[in-house]
Design a protein around this motif. Structure first.
Motif, PDB file in Angstrom:
ATOM      1  N   LEU A  47      -7.588   8.369  -1.426  1.00 26.79           N
ATOM      2  CA  LEU A  47      -6.419   7.826  -2.105  1.00 26.79           C
ATOM      3  C   LEU A  47      -5.922   8.773  -3.194  1.00 26.79           C
ATOM      4  O   LEU A  47      -4.728   9.031  -3.307  1.00 26.79           O
ATOM      5  CB  LEU A  47      -6.737   6.448  -2.690  1.00 26.79           C
ATOM      6  CG  LEU A  47      -5.609   5.794  -3.486  1.00 26.79           C
ATOM      7  CD1 LEU A  47      -4.390   5.563  -2.602  1.00 26.79           C
ATOM      8  CD2 LEU A  47      -6.086   4.492  -4.101  1.00 26.79           C
TER       9      LEU A  47
ATOM     10  N   ARG B 110      -2.052   9.861  -3.059  1.00 26.75           N
ATOM     11  CA  ARG B 110      -1.211   8.977  -3.883  1.00 26.75           C
ATOM     12  C   ARG B 110       0.026   9.692  -4.429  1.00 26.75           C
ATOM     13  O   ARG B 110       1.104   9.114  -4.448  1.00 26.75           O
ATOM     14  CB  ARG B 110      -2.052   8.386  -5.025  1.00 26.75           C
ATOM     15  CG  ARG B 110      -1.347   7.320  -5.843  1.00 26.75           C
ATOM     16  CD  ARG B 110      -1.764   5.974  -5.314  1.00 26.75           C
ATOM     17  NE  ARG B 110      -1.043   4.883  -5.904  1.00 26.75           N
ATOM     18  CZ  ARG B 110      -1.582   3.941  -6.648  1.00 26.75           C
ATOM     19  NH1 ARG B 110      -2.862   3.995  -6.942  1.00 26.75           N
ATOM     20  NH2 ARG B 110      -0.868   2.958  -7.083  1.00 26.75           N
TER      21      ARG B 110
ATOM     22  N   THR C 299      -5.290   0.801   1.927  1.00 28.34           N
ATOM     23  CA  THR C 299      -6.678   1.210   1.710  1.00 28.34           C
ATOM     24  C   THR C 299      -7.639   0.353   2.535  1.00 28.34           C
ATOM     25  O   THR C 299      -7.458  -0.856   2.634  1.00 28.34           O
ATOM     26  CB  THR C 299      -7.056   1.089   0.222  1.00 28.34           C
ATOM     27  OG1 THR C 299      -6.991  -0.275  -0.171  1.00 28.34           O
ATOM     28  CG2 THR C 299      -6.151   1.934  -0.640  1.00 28.34           C
TER      29      THR C 299
ATOM     30  N   LEU D 119       1.026   3.049   1.655  1.00 26.74           N
ATOM     31  CA  LEU D 119      -0.385   3.412   1.661  1.00 26.74           C
ATOM     32  C   LEU D 119      -1.195   2.133   1.799  1.00 26.74           C
ATOM     33  O   LEU D 119      -0.919   1.144   1.108  1.00 26.74           O
ATOM     34  CB  LEU D 119      -0.786   4.101   0.357  1.00 26.74           C
ATOM     35  CG  LEU D 119      -0.424   5.566   0.190  1.00 26.74           C
ATOM     36  CD1 LEU D 119      -0.720   6.026  -1.237  1.00 26.74           C
ATOM     37  CD2 LEU D 119      -1.179   6.428   1.192  1.00 26.74           C
TER      38      LEU D 119
ATOM     39  N   LEU E 280      -0.242  -0.834  -3.615  1.00 26.57           N
ATOM     40  CA  LEU E 280      -0.981  -0.462  -2.415  1.00 26.57           C
ATOM     41  C   LEU E 280      -1.176  -1.679  -1.532  1.00 26.57           C
ATOM     42  O   LEU E 280      -1.385  -2.783  -2.022  1.00 26.57           O
ATOM     43  CB  LEU E 280      -2.354   0.088  -2.792  1.00 26.57           C
ATOM     44  CG  LEU E 280      -2.388   1.362  -3.602  1.00 26.57           C
ATOM     45  CD1 LEU E 280      -3.811   1.652  -4.060  1.00 26.57           C
ATOM     46  CD2 LEU E 280      -1.859   2.516  -2.787  1.00 26.57           C
TER      47      LEU E 280
END
Length: 168
Positions: free
Chosen positions: A113, A117, A131, A129, A144
């Motif tokens: 990340l 980022r 995760t 994005l 996120l």
């Protein structure tokens, strides 16, 4: 197509283990039907994020069960999966994201990340994005998505119809 083949196998072998993953100190099975539901949920969420057939979706992570589910979900949408080695540098990841035109990128952990980022809002193709690891403090910047949140979204009828249309 491969996405439809995966969905068919998830139905055919419903109660059988599809894969195992380690949590804390033990191995847990994910059955084919559970995996199929996760794939459909993530694929439906990708449709909701306007990931079109042929769009590029990246995975920047070490090997893990979420990687496989994300890859299958990408295929179900008709998008193209672009893997990035988990050990790539920020510069290498940046090149791949821009060169491939990746719109959404799954990242495995905070190390990956941190590398990507800065690409959000940097006049590149990257719009989202997501995760795999939940983050306690995501820090400043664009919100996120998390794999867990995407997988928790049951696809509505419109998204199911769109996935079926894309599969034919």
């Amino acid at each position: 197509n491969l996405g439809d083949m995966i969905a068919e196998r998830c139905r055919r072998y419903a109660g059988q283990p599809a894969m195992h993953h380690k949590t804390a100190d033990r191995w847990e099975a994910i059955t084919y039907d559970a995996m199929g539901r996760l794939i459909d949920a993530v694929a439906g969420a990708l449709v909701g994020l306007e990931v079109a057939p042929g769009a590029r979706v990246g995975i920047f992570s070490a090997n893990r069960w979420e990687w496989a589910v994300a890859d299958f979900a990408i295929q179900r949408t008709g998008a193209v999966c672009v893997p990035i080695y988990a050990t790539n540098t920020a510069r290498q990841a940046d090149f791949i994201v821009r060169d491939a035109g990746i719109e959404l990128l799954f990242v495995g952990d905070e190390a990956q990340l941190r590398k990507v980022r800065p690409l959000m809002g940097a006049n590149g193709p990257l719009r989202h994005l997501a995760t795999f690891d939940p983050l306690e403090d995501p820090g400043p910047g664009p919100a996120l998505l998390t794999f867990r949140d995407l997988a928790a979204q049951a696809p509505d009828d419109a998204r199911r119809e769109e996935l079926a249309r894309r599969g034919s």
